[in-house]
Design an enzyme around this catalytic site. Sequence first.
Site, PDB file in Angstrom:
ATOM      1  N   HIS A 296      96.831  50.106  33.371  1.00 43.08           N
ATOM      2  CA  HIS A 296      95.458  50.505  33.049  1.00 43.08           C
ATOM      3  C   HIS A 296      95.063  51.748  33.851  1.00 43.08           C
ATOM      4  O   HIS A 296      94.447  52.680  33.321  1.00 43.08           O
ATOM      5  CB  HIS A 296      94.470  49.385  33.404  1.00 43.08           C
TER       6      HIS A 296
ATOM      7  N   LYS B 151      84.982  33.499  26.473  1.00 37.17           N
ATOM      8  CA  LYS B 151      86.340  33.619  27.018  1.00 37.17           C
ATOM      9  C   LYS B 151      86.359  33.145  28.460  1.00 37.17           C
ATOM     10  O   LYS B 151      85.383  33.312  29.192  1.00 37.17           O
ATOM     11  CB  LYS B 151      86.780  35.087  26.994  1.00 37.17           C
TER      12      LYS B 151
ATOM     13  N   ARG C 166     101.493  49.764  24.375  1.00 31.98           N
ATOM     14  CA  ARG C 166     102.811  49.647  24.985  1.00 31.98           C
ATOM     15  C   ARG C 166     103.833  49.602  23.865  1.00 31.98           C
ATOM     16  O   ARG C 166     104.261  50.624  23.364  1.00 31.98           O
ATOM     17  CB  ARG C 166     102.878  48.381  25.858  1.00 31.98           C
TER      18      ARG C 166
ATOM     19  N   SER D 106      98.568  41.953  32.053  1.00 30.25           N
ATOM     20  CA  SER D 106      97.734  41.203  33.004  1.00 30.25           C
ATOM     21  C   SER D 106      98.145  39.733  33.075  1.00 30.25           C
ATOM     22  O   SER D 106      98.233  39.149  34.156  1.00 30.25           O
ATOM     23  CB  SER D 106      96.257  41.299  32.607  1.00 30.25           C
TER      24      SER D 106
HETATM   25  P1  ADP Z   1      92.106  43.437  25.860  1.00 32.06           P
HETATM   26  O1  ADP Z   1      91.948  42.051  26.382  1.00 32.06           O
HETATM   27  O2  ADP Z   1      90.861  44.051  25.343  1.00 32.06           O
HETATM   28  O3  ADP Z   1      93.279  43.651  24.937  1.00 32.06           O
HETATM   29  P2  ADP Z   1      93.409  44.476  28.247  1.00 32.06           P
HETATM   30  O4  ADP Z   1      92.649  44.404  29.520  1.00 32.06           O
HETATM   31  O5  ADP Z   1      94.587  43.607  28.102  1.00 32.06           O
HETATM   32  O6  ADP Z   1      92.324  44.331  27.130  1.00 32.06           O
HETATM   33  O7  ADP Z   1      93.868  45.988  28.013  1.00 32.06           O
HETATM   34  C1  ADP Z   1      92.951  47.036  27.776  1.00 32.06           C
HETATM   35  C2  ADP Z   1      93.653  48.159  27.052  1.00 32.06           C
HETATM   36  O8  ADP Z   1      94.687  48.688  27.886  1.00 32.06           O
HETATM   37  C3  ADP Z   1      94.334  47.754  25.763  1.00 32.06           C
HETATM   38  O9  ADP Z   1      94.256  48.827  24.863  1.00 32.06           O
HETATM   39  C4  ADP Z   1      95.769  47.520  26.181  1.00 32.06           C
HETATM   40  O10 ADP Z   1      96.677  47.701  25.114  1.00 32.06           O
HETATM   41  C5  ADP Z   1      95.922  48.608  27.224  1.00 32.06           C
HETATM   42  N1  ADP Z   1      96.966  48.300  28.199  1.00 32.06           N
HETATM   43  C6  ADP Z   1      97.202  47.135  28.834  1.00 32.06           C
HETATM   44  N2  ADP Z   1      98.269  47.219  29.665  1.00 32.06           N
HETATM   45  C7  ADP Z   1      98.732  48.491  29.536  1.00 32.06           C
HETATM   46  C8  ADP Z   1      99.852  49.215  30.095  1.00 32.06           C
HETATM   47  N3  ADP Z   1     100.709  48.627  30.947  1.00 32.06           N
HETATM   48  N4  ADP Z   1     100.018  50.504  29.736  1.00 32.06           N
HETATM   49  C9  ADP Z   1      99.165  51.071  28.836  1.00 32.06           C
HETATM   50  N5  ADP Z   1      98.126  50.460  28.267  1.00 32.06           N
HETATM   51  C10 ADP Z   1      97.902  49.177  28.607  1.00 32.06           C
END
Ligand code: ADP
Length: 161
Positions: free
Chosen positions: A16, A40, A89, A127
Site C-alpha cells: 500500500h 465488517k 497485484r 493484509s
Molecule cells: P479492499 O479491502 O478495499 O480491497 P485493501 O486494503 O486490501 O482494500 O487494498 C486497497 C487497495 O490496495 C486495493 O486496490 C488493493 O488491490 C491494493 N493493494 C493491496 N495490496 C497491494 C500490494 N501489495 N501492492 C499493490 N496494491 C495493493
Amino acid sequence: MIVLYPGSFDPPTNGHLNIMKRAAGIFDQLEVVIADNPRKNYFFSAQERLEMITEMVADWPNVNVTVWQGLIVKYAEKIGARLILRGVRALADFDYEFELSMMNKALAPRIETIFMPTDQKYFVLRSSAIKEVALFGGDISEMVPPVVRKALQSRVQVRQP
Ligand code: ADP
C-alpha cells in the site's frame, strides 16, 4: 488533480505504501480513504488504521488520510475529486477490481477508476496473510512499516499471553 486511494488497510502494508508514494509523486493531492464499513469486522479499528497511515505518510505534504463510512464515490463528490486509484497485484485482483470500477461508474459516471500495478517486490503482500504470519510469530519486518509491525506484535502478545 486530486486522486483518492480507498481501501480497508487492515493493516496497511509496504505494498500500500508503495502505491501511496508513487501516487503522491504524480498527482497534486492524494487522499487515502480508510473504509469503515459497520458490517465488517476489522482487526484494527478505524482510528488505529488512521493513526498508522498518518504516521506512514507524515513526510509527504500532499497526502491526506480520512476515515469514511459510506460509498467511496460519495466521498469523491464531496471533495470534488474525479479519480479513484486502486492497486492491482495478480490477475486474481483484476476481476474484483474491474467489477468494483463498473459499479462505481454506474453510481457516478463522472468519476474514473485507474489501476496501478504493484511493484514486483510487493506482489505477494496481502493484509490477510500478514496478519496470519504475525499471529504465528513469523517475521513481518519486510512486509509492513515499523509502526504496523509494532501494532501487530503488541496485539498478538495480548492474545497470546
Ligand atoms: P479492499 O479491502 O478495499 O480491497 P485493501 O486494503 O486490501 O482494500 O487494498 C486497497 C487497495 O490496495 C486495493 O486496490 C488493493 O488491490 C491494493 N493493494 C493491496 N495490496 C497491494 C500490494 N501489495 N501492492 C499493490 N496494491 C495493493
